[in-house]
Motif scaffolding. Structure first.
Motif, PDB file in Angstrom:
ATOM      1  N   VAL A   1     -15.115  10.527  10.940  1.00  0.00           N
ATOM      2  CA  VAL A   1     -14.598   9.879  12.081  1.00  0.00           C
ATOM      3  C   VAL A   1     -15.663  10.391  13.151  1.00  0.00           C
ATOM      4  O   VAL A   1     -16.500  11.172  12.812  1.00  0.00           O
ATOM      5  N   TYR A   2     -15.951   9.717  14.119  1.00  0.00           N
ATOM      6  CA  TYR A   2     -16.734  10.090  15.361  1.00  0.00           C
ATOM      7  C   TYR A   2     -15.892  10.861  16.340  1.00  0.00           C
ATOM      8  O   TYR A   2     -14.675  10.393  16.302  1.00  0.00           O
ATOM      9  N   ILE A   3     -16.448  11.777  16.847  1.00  0.00           N
ATOM     10  CA  ILE A   3     -15.581  12.635  17.741  1.00  0.00           C
ATOM     11  C   ILE A   3     -16.211  12.760  19.142  1.00  0.00           C
ATOM     12  O   ILE A   3     -17.325  12.567  19.117  1.00  0.00           O
TER      13      ILE A   3
ATOM     14  N   ASN B   1     -12.881  13.352   7.929  1.00  0.00           N
ATOM     15  CA  ASN B   1     -11.301  13.545   8.476  1.00  0.00           C
ATOM     16  C   ASN B   1     -10.720  14.714   8.137  1.00  0.00           C
ATOM     17  O   ASN B   1      -9.825  15.332   8.954  1.00  0.00           O
TER      18      ASN B   1
ATOM     19  N   TYR C   1     -11.700  17.101  10.864  1.00  0.00           N
ATOM     20  CA  TYR C   1     -10.968  17.057  12.164  1.00  0.00           C
ATOM     21  C   TYR C   1      -9.428  17.488  11.866  1.00  0.00           C
ATOM     22  O   TYR C   1      -8.969  18.120  12.781  1.00  0.00           O
TER      23      TYR C   1
ATOM     24  N   LYS D   1      -8.033  19.800  19.391  1.00  0.00           N
ATOM     25  CA  LYS D   1      -7.587  18.513  19.073  1.00  0.00           C
ATOM     26  C   LYS D   1      -7.358  17.852  20.705  1.00  0.00           C
ATOM     27  O   LYS D   1      -7.613  16.751  20.611  1.00  0.00           O
TER      28      LYS D   1
ATOM     29  N   ALA E   1     -10.855  11.467  18.535  1.00  0.00           N
ATOM     30  CA  ALA E   1     -11.429  10.913  17.069  1.00  0.00           C
ATOM     31  C   ALA E   1     -11.331   9.277  17.186  1.00  0.00           C
ATOM     32  O   ALA E   1     -10.224   8.995  17.483  1.00  0.00           O
TER      33      ALA E   1
END
Length: 189
Positions: free
Chosen positions: A11-13, A98, A101, A109, A114
């Motif tokens: 995932v991109y964060i 993932n 994350y 978080k 994400a």
């Protein structure tokens, strides 16, 4: 099944307050990836960006300026460093698994968004060399598939990268592996 999962993805964060919520927002900025040999920390997220038509350029530091039509990327050397660079606003965004994350504490978080998961791929593979005696291959498969059924086998698996179990490759995994091969070729050009 490494770290309790048979598959994983990236995932991109980005910082929740950064205004970045899609990969198009990376253009003209620097993102952090883990290391060149990481599937979830580089091949999946960087390859997906290239596949989508973005121009990526490796940069020596996360604060390096990049052209307005490209995405710079910096190797953080560790997923924790990637997350820290994003939180500290040193990188505009990052690519992580993932699992990395999901394992973040709730307070982190709350600061991160994400988005845009990549393809899912097998978490870990065991392979044999071509030409190996089929009877031997069959016996090795039988032994590996049964390791999680005994206490001794569970110990062996735990010491092997926190593996939970080894099972046959699901039929849909071949397509995912082919897609992964394409992404790897894109990031190694």
């Amino acid at each position: 099944w490494r770290e309790g999962a048979g598959t994983y993805w990236s995932v991109y964060i980005a910082r929740r307050d950064s205004g970045i919520s899609r990969v198009e927002d990376f253009v003209g900025k620097v993102v952090a990836f883990e290391e060149p040999f990481s599937t979830s920390g580089f091949a999946l997220p960087a390859g997906t960006l290239i596949q989508r038509g973005f121009t990526l350029k490796e940069v020596p530091t996360p604060n390096t300026r990049v052209a307005p039509n490209e995405i710079g990327y910096f190797f953080s050397q560790d997923e924790e460093n990637t997350i820290a660079l994003v939180l500290q606003r040193q990188a505009a965004a990052g690519g992580v698994s993932n699992q990395d994350y999901d394992e973040l504490p709730a307070e982190l978080k709350e600061q991160i968004v994400a988005f845009e998961p990549t393809i899912s791929v097998p978490r870990q593979l065991v392979s044999v060399r071509p030409g190996l005696d089929p009877a031997l291959v069959s016996k090795v498969r039988e032994l590996l598939f049964g390791l999680d059924q005994t206490e001794e086998g569970q110990g062996v698996l735990k010491n092997f990268s926190k593996t939970k179990k080894i099972d046959p490759l699901p039929s849909d995994s071949e397509a995912a592996l082919n897609d992964l091969r394409v992404l790897i070729k894109l990031v190694t050009k």
